[in-house]
Motif scaffolding. Structure first.
Motif, PDB file in Angstrom:
ATOM      1  N   SER A  49       0.816  -1.225   0.000  1.00  0.00           N
ATOM      2  CA  SER A  49       0.000   0.000   0.000  1.00  0.00           C
ATOM      3  C   SER A  49       0.849   1.274   0.000  1.00  0.00           C
ATOM      4  CB  SER A  49      -0.992  -0.014   1.162  1.00  0.00           C
ATOM      5  OG  SER A  49      -0.312  -0.290   2.343  1.00  0.00           O
ATOM      6  N   ALA A  50       2.182   1.127  -0.066  1.00  0.00           N
ATOM      7  CA  ALA A  50       3.051   2.308  -0.144  1.00  0.00           C
ATOM      8  C   ALA A  50       2.880   2.990  -1.501  1.00  0.00           C
ATOM      9  CB  ALA A  50       4.504   1.889   0.046  1.00  0.00           C
ATOM     10  N   ILE A  51       3.120   4.289  -1.527  1.00  0.00           N
ATOM     11  CA  ILE A  51       3.042   5.009  -2.803  1.00  0.00           C
ATOM     12  C   ILE A  51       4.277   4.692  -3.642  1.00  0.00           C
ATOM     13  CG2 ILE A  51       2.989   7.273  -3.922  1.00  0.00           C
ATOM     14  CD1 ILE A  51       1.491   8.361  -1.537  1.00  0.00           C
ATOM     15  N   ASN A  52       4.054   4.297  -4.883  1.00  0.00           N
ATOM     16  CA  ASN A  52       5.143   4.086  -5.831  1.00  0.00           C
ATOM     17  C   ASN A  52       5.479   5.432  -6.494  1.00  0.00           C
ATOM     18  OD1 ASN A  52       5.742   1.550  -8.412  1.00  0.00           O
ATOM     19  ND2 ASN A  52       6.778   3.466  -8.089  1.00  0.00           N
ATOM     20  N   TYR A  53       4.450   6.053  -7.099  1.00  0.00           N
ATOM     21  CA  TYR A  53       4.659   7.424  -7.600  1.00  0.00           C
ATOM     22  C   TYR A  53       3.337   8.167  -7.709  1.00  0.00           C
ATOM     23  CZ  TYR A  53       3.664   5.502 -12.350  1.00  0.00           C
ATOM     24  OH  TYR A  53       3.112   4.883 -13.455  1.00  0.00           O
ATOM     25  N   ARG A  54       3.456   9.507  -7.721  1.00  0.00           N
ATOM     26  CA  ARG A  54       2.300  10.398  -7.867  1.00  0.00           C
ATOM     27  C   ARG A  54       2.564  11.307  -9.052  1.00  0.00           C
ATOM     28  NH1 ARG A  54       1.553  14.507  -4.741  1.00  0.00           N
ATOM     29  NH2 ARG A  54       3.528  14.627  -3.633  1.00  0.00           N
TER      30      ARG A  54
END
Ligand code: M6P
Ligand code: ZN
Length: 185
Positions: A49-54
């Motif tokens: 559930s960590a952000i990979n990219y925005r």
């Protein structure tokens, strides 16, 4: 007459600010991008559930000849040693080119031509990258901080993700005991 610009762009953190609805924000967590990584066995729920990219995208017009402007934030981390990266794409209108300007962080911009030849440029604060048409491009975060990159390209370019989803890039980048390992596939 003189008017104020609609938009502002922070040279410090890349954020794009404008009227309601003018900036389209996207978030990809690792769950959304899993298939781009080589080995996804045994990942924790926290990592998934960590952000990979925005991304933040500003598209003032979509007609032929117009431009759009975006900021990508590629987060630091690894998937069984493989550095976090973007999906990567060719442009749907294949001859459309693009500029990337790195604001902060450390990484690599990987290029691949239609014959699957690859090369990469180091990304660091203030590095400027020209991506010619017909060339696939993917960012890799090899550092410990967010890799913040500004992009500018033709609004009608589109994204061709299919080719990369099917065949991938011919090279992967891993952290092996704290050292960058370049692994051709
Ligand atoms: C840059 C631009 C966008 C792209 C984004 C993330 O901002 O190139 O077009 O969508 O990076 O890259 P990707 O779509 O390949 O994951
Ligand atoms: Zn592109």
């Amino acid at each position: 007459m003189i008017i104020n610009p609609k938009m502002t762009y922070s040279l410090i953190n890349g954020s794009l600010v404008g009227p309601e609805g003018s900036v389209v924000k996207g978030v990809k967590s690792l769950k959304d991008t899993l298939r781009i990584y080589a080995n996804t066995q045994g990942l924790s729920e926290d990592l998934l559930s960590a952000i990979n990219y925005r991304t933040e995208v500003y598209t003032p017009e979509t007609t032929e000849g117009s431009l759009q402007f975006a900021t990508s934030y590629v987060y630091p981390g690894t998937v069984n040693g493989e550095y976090f990266m973007t999906k990567g794409h060719f442009h749907e209108i294949s001859n459309r080119s693009e500029f990337y300007l790195c604001l902060s962080g450390e990484g690599l911009l990987v290029f691949m031509d239609r014959q699957r030849n690859w090369w990469a440029e180091r990304m660091h604060k203030e590095s400027l990258h020209y991506i010619p048409g017909h060339i696939a491009h993917r960012m890799i975060n090899t550092g410990n901080d967010v890799l913040t990159v500004q992009a500018c390209w033709n609004s009608d370019a589109g994204h061709d993700y299919g080719t990369i989803e099917n065949d991938g890039f011919p090279v992967r980048f891993f952290d092996r005991n704290g050292k960058l390992s370049i692994e051709e596939v």
